[in-house]
Design a protein around this motif. Structure first.
Motif, PDB file in Angstrom:
ATOM      1  N   ASN A  46      27.293 -62.116 -44.738  1.00  0.00           N
ATOM      2  CA  ASN A  46      28.716 -61.915 -44.472  1.00  0.00           C
ATOM      3  C   ASN A  46      28.934 -60.821 -43.428  1.00  0.00           C
ATOM      4  OD1 ASN A  46      29.622 -63.905 -46.274  1.00  0.00           O
ATOM      5  ND2 ASN A  46      29.546 -62.497 -48.002  1.00  0.00           N
ATOM      6  N   ALA A  63      36.114 -62.246 -49.905  1.00  0.00           N
ATOM      7  CA  ALA A  63      37.449 -61.872 -49.449  1.00  0.00           C
ATOM      8  C   ALA A  63      37.549 -60.382 -49.159  1.00  0.00           C
ATOM      9  CB  ALA A  63      38.485 -62.262 -50.511  1.00  0.00           C
ATOM     10  N   THR A 121      47.550 -64.120 -42.156  1.00  0.00           N
ATOM     11  CA  THR A 121      46.931 -63.219 -43.134  1.00  0.00           C
ATOM     12  C   THR A 121      47.568 -63.381 -44.502  1.00  0.00           C
ATOM     13  OG1 THR A 121      46.383 -61.613 -41.407  1.00  0.00           O
ATOM     14  CG2 THR A 121      46.429 -60.813 -43.683  1.00  0.00           C
ATOM     15  N   SER A 123      35.401 -69.449 -45.790  1.00  0.00           N
ATOM     16  CA  SER A 123      35.693 -70.055 -47.090  1.00  0.00           C
ATOM     17  C   SER A 123      35.397 -71.542 -47.122  1.00  0.00           C
ATOM     18  CB  SER A 123      37.169 -69.835 -47.456  1.00  0.00           C
ATOM     19  OG  SER A 123      38.016 -70.595 -46.608  1.00  0.00           O
ATOM     20  N   THR A 171      40.924 -62.271 -40.573  1.00  0.00           N
ATOM     21  CA  THR A 171      41.576 -63.395 -41.256  1.00  0.00           C
ATOM     22  C   THR A 171      40.976 -64.725 -40.813  1.00  0.00           C
ATOM     23  OG1 THR A 171      43.653 -62.175 -41.457  1.00  0.00           O
ATOM     24  CG2 THR A 171      43.763 -64.573 -41.648  1.00  0.00           C
ATOM     25  N   LEU A 227      37.651 -65.104 -42.446  1.00  0.00           N
ATOM     26  CA  LEU A 227      37.725 -65.419 -43.871  1.00  0.00           C
ATOM     27  C   LEU A 227      38.078 -66.888 -44.101  1.00  0.00           C
ATOM     28  CD1 LEU A 227      37.638 -64.462 -46.787  1.00  0.00           C
ATOM     29  CD2 LEU A 227      40.043 -63.801 -46.573  1.00  0.00           C
ATOM     30  N   PHE A 275      33.586 -65.390 -54.549  1.00  0.00           N
ATOM     31  CA  PHE A 275      34.801 -65.568 -53.753  1.00  0.00           C
ATOM     32  C   PHE A 275      35.480 -64.227 -53.507  1.00  0.00           C
ATOM     33  CE2 PHE A 275      35.267 -70.256 -54.742  1.00  0.00           C
ATOM     34  CZ  PHE A 275      35.376 -70.651 -53.425  1.00  0.00           C
ATOM     35  N   VAL A 276      35.536 -63.392 -54.541  1.00  0.00           N
ATOM     36  CA  VAL A 276      36.225 -62.106 -54.411  1.00  0.00           C
ATOM     37  C   VAL A 276      35.490 -61.185 -53.448  1.00  0.00           C
ATOM     38  CG1 VAL A 276      36.940 -60.026 -55.638  1.00  0.00           C
ATOM     39  CG2 VAL A 276      37.308 -62.261 -56.675  1.00  0.00           C
ATOM     40  N   LEU A 332      44.254 -73.110 -47.617  1.00  0.00           N
ATOM     41  CA  LEU A 332      43.199 -72.661 -46.717  1.00  0.00           C
ATOM     42  C   LEU A 332      42.755 -73.774 -45.765  1.00  0.00           C
ATOM     43  CD1 LEU A 332      41.017 -70.518 -49.146  1.00  0.00           C
ATOM     44  CD2 LEU A 332      42.470 -69.701 -47.297  1.00  0.00           C
ATOM     45  N   TYR A 338      43.542 -67.692 -51.078  1.00  0.00           N
ATOM     46  CA  TYR A 338      42.385 -67.168 -51.782  1.00  0.00           C
ATOM     47  C   TYR A 338      42.732 -66.783 -53.207  1.00  0.00           C
ATOM     48  CZ  TYR A 338      37.742 -66.598 -49.872  1.00  0.00           C
ATOM     49  OH  TYR A 338      36.436 -66.817 -49.525  1.00  0.00           O
ATOM     50  N   ALA A 356      46.535 -66.696 -45.995  1.00  0.00           N
ATOM     51  CA  ALA A 356      45.131 -66.673 -46.399  1.00  0.00           C
ATOM     52  C   ALA A 356      44.958 -65.925 -47.716  1.00  0.00           C
ATOM     53  CB  ALA A 356      44.283 -66.019 -45.308  1.00  0.00           C
ATOM     54  N   VAL A 357      45.676 -64.820 -47.875  1.00  0.00           N
ATOM     55  CA  VAL A 357      45.604 -64.064 -49.131  1.00  0.00           C
ATOM     56  C   VAL A 357      46.130 -64.907 -50.290  1.00  0.00           C
ATOM     57  CG1 VAL A 357      46.562 -62.089 -50.378  1.00  0.00           C
ATOM     58  CG2 VAL A 357      45.711 -61.796 -48.044  1.00  0.00           C
TER      59      VAL A 357
END
Length: 449
Positions: A80, A155, A393, A102, A95, A98, A151-152, A438, A400, A396-397
């Motif tokens: 990552n 992010a 952004t 994903s 962003t 991410l 996943f967390v 996403l 997720y 995306a948040v």
């Protein structure tokens, strides 16, 4: 084979191939470990599986190597960090990174959930007990418990890399201290303090992956992770000694995997003992880095690593479904072996059991593997300017958050709660909404930035 050869030939000279090997080995060991320690019996006339570790206490120290989830988070941190640095080097944003990052995780996960939900719906429509349907799907989705944490940490990679650049190895030290605080909650109360360990422990290991990436790049790096044999030997020794003290002398179980009936579980949530094992594993990994790197320069081994990594998440996600299918088939044929754990017949059944599961999983990977392996970059279109970036952004948040909430709701729901779709409806809706958002971002805006 021709495509594998072409991919191997196009490998950049500076790529850390060892990271790819470790990822493939970690998932392979998880799969073989789950299959190998599974004991099958009957519960109220129906096949049921449980861990054989409760009856194999002599094997508990072997879990110090067999528990390889720390390895996956370590190489995840490296990969990552490398991916985000490359994206920013091309002028991209966190962003955009991410959203694109994903996709490789979401596509195979969504496929698994939709197939399981469809199969559960068919079974329910044919009169199957909704409680039994839920139990089967619950077992098949056990791999998703780990994916919630991953996943967390993915992010959180952009802000955590910023912390790493400023504070270096002090960040994982603080996270380890928080894990220790959580363990005190488990031992002395309140136990709820330990819930944070699901995040803090894996973040700590993930941060070490950042440090490894920094150390592997040319040029001086402050607070970098030493890669020499002396440092590797020190990590191995310190981690091993701490592990013995915490488990043999201290209050932690020896096993790093779940053992039914044990007062504490080193893996759920992760404990200080598991982090000690991770430290020892890191030392061993660094000791083997150079010989493994030379071996991976050979075409054959490197092509094999590429092949496994192309479908590695599919293998992980479907390996318990393969067990369910095989057990169901053998039970329907009336030939399901259920010898007691530790008996000669149980040990004799291990090899054909693993081989049969490999065949079933290979068939599943042949069907669903292309979903993961397929990579397509959407055209660079989408809204520009600060307003557009802020909107991307925010969306995306939200997307997720939907993914994580859906997976978390499923893992927290009881395995015997009636569910005609096998999954709690709110969990499925939340996940699919997040995945859809996403996907929309990636198809319209995902490659921009």
């Amino acid at each position: 084979m021709r495509r594998l050869r072409q991919l191997a030939e196009r490998t950049p000279p500076g790529r850390e191939r060892y990271v790819d090997l470790l990822r493939a080995l970690a998932i392979t060991m998880v799969v073989l470990g789950h299959w190998g320690v599974t004991a099958i019996g009957y519960d109220h006339g129906r096949p049921a599986g449980h861990s054989a570790l409760a009856d194999l206490s002599w094997a508990w120290p072997l879990t110090w190597l067999a528990q390889v989830m720390p390895v996956f988070f370590l190489v995840g941190g490296y990969a990552n960090a490398a991916s985000l640095a490359a994206r920013r080097g091309r002028g991209g944003t966190a962003t955009g990174w991410l959203v694109d990052r994903s996709a490789r995780l979401v596509r195979p996960t969504t496929t698994l959930l939709l197939v399981l939900a469809a199969g559960a719906a068919v079974a329910s429509a044919r009169g199957a007990d909704p409680t039994q349907v839920r139990t089967v799907v619950w077992f098949a989705t056990i791999p998703l418990w780990f994916l919630v944490a991953y996943f967390v940490v993915v992010a959180l990679t952009p802000p955590m890399t910023a912390l790493h650049r400023r504070f270096g190895l002090a960040v994982p030290v603080v996270l380890v201290a928080l894990v220790a605080l959580g363990d005190l909650g488990r031992l002395l109360g309140p136990a709820v303090l330990a819930d944070g360990n699901y995040l803090f422990a894996w973040l700590a290991v993930h941060q070490l992956g950042f440090a490894w990436f920094d150390a592997s790049r040319a040029g001086p790096r402050r607070r970098r992770l030493p890669l020499g044999r002396r440092a590797a030997g020190t990590l191995l020794a310190v981690g091993s000694v701490a592990l013995v003290l915490l488990t043999v002398v201290g209050p932690y179980p020896v096993a790093m995997l779940h053992v039914p009936g044990e007062r504490l579980d080193n893996a759920a949530p992760p404990s200080l003992a598991l982090l000690a094992a991770a430290t020892a594993q890191l030392g061993l990994i660094l000791l083997l880095r150079r010989p493994a790197g030379r071996w991976l320069r050979r075409p054959g081994p490197w092509q094999a690593v590429i092949a496994v990594n192309a479908v590695v998440l599919t293998v992980f996600l479907w390996h318990l479904t393969a067990a369910i299918l095989l057990v169901g088939l053998l039970d329907a044929l009336g030939v399901l072996p259920t010898p007691p754990v530790g008996a000669a017949a149980w040990w004799g059944w291990r090899v054909p059991w693993l081989l049969a599961l490999t065949v079933v999983l290979a068939a599943l990977v042949a069907v669903f593997g292309p979903v993961e392996a397929r990579t397509r970059r959407p055209p660079p279109t989408g809204p520009a300017g600060d307003g557009g970036r802020r909107l991307r952004t925010t969306l995306a948040v939200i997307g997720y958050a939907g993914l994580v909430a859906g997976l978390l709701l499923n893992s927290r729901a009881p395995k015997a709660a009636p569910a005609p779709l096998g999954l709690p409806v709110p969990a499925l809706v939340a996940y699919l909404a997040g995945a859809g958002l996403l996907r929309l971002l990636r198809s319209g805006w995902g490659s921009r930035g």
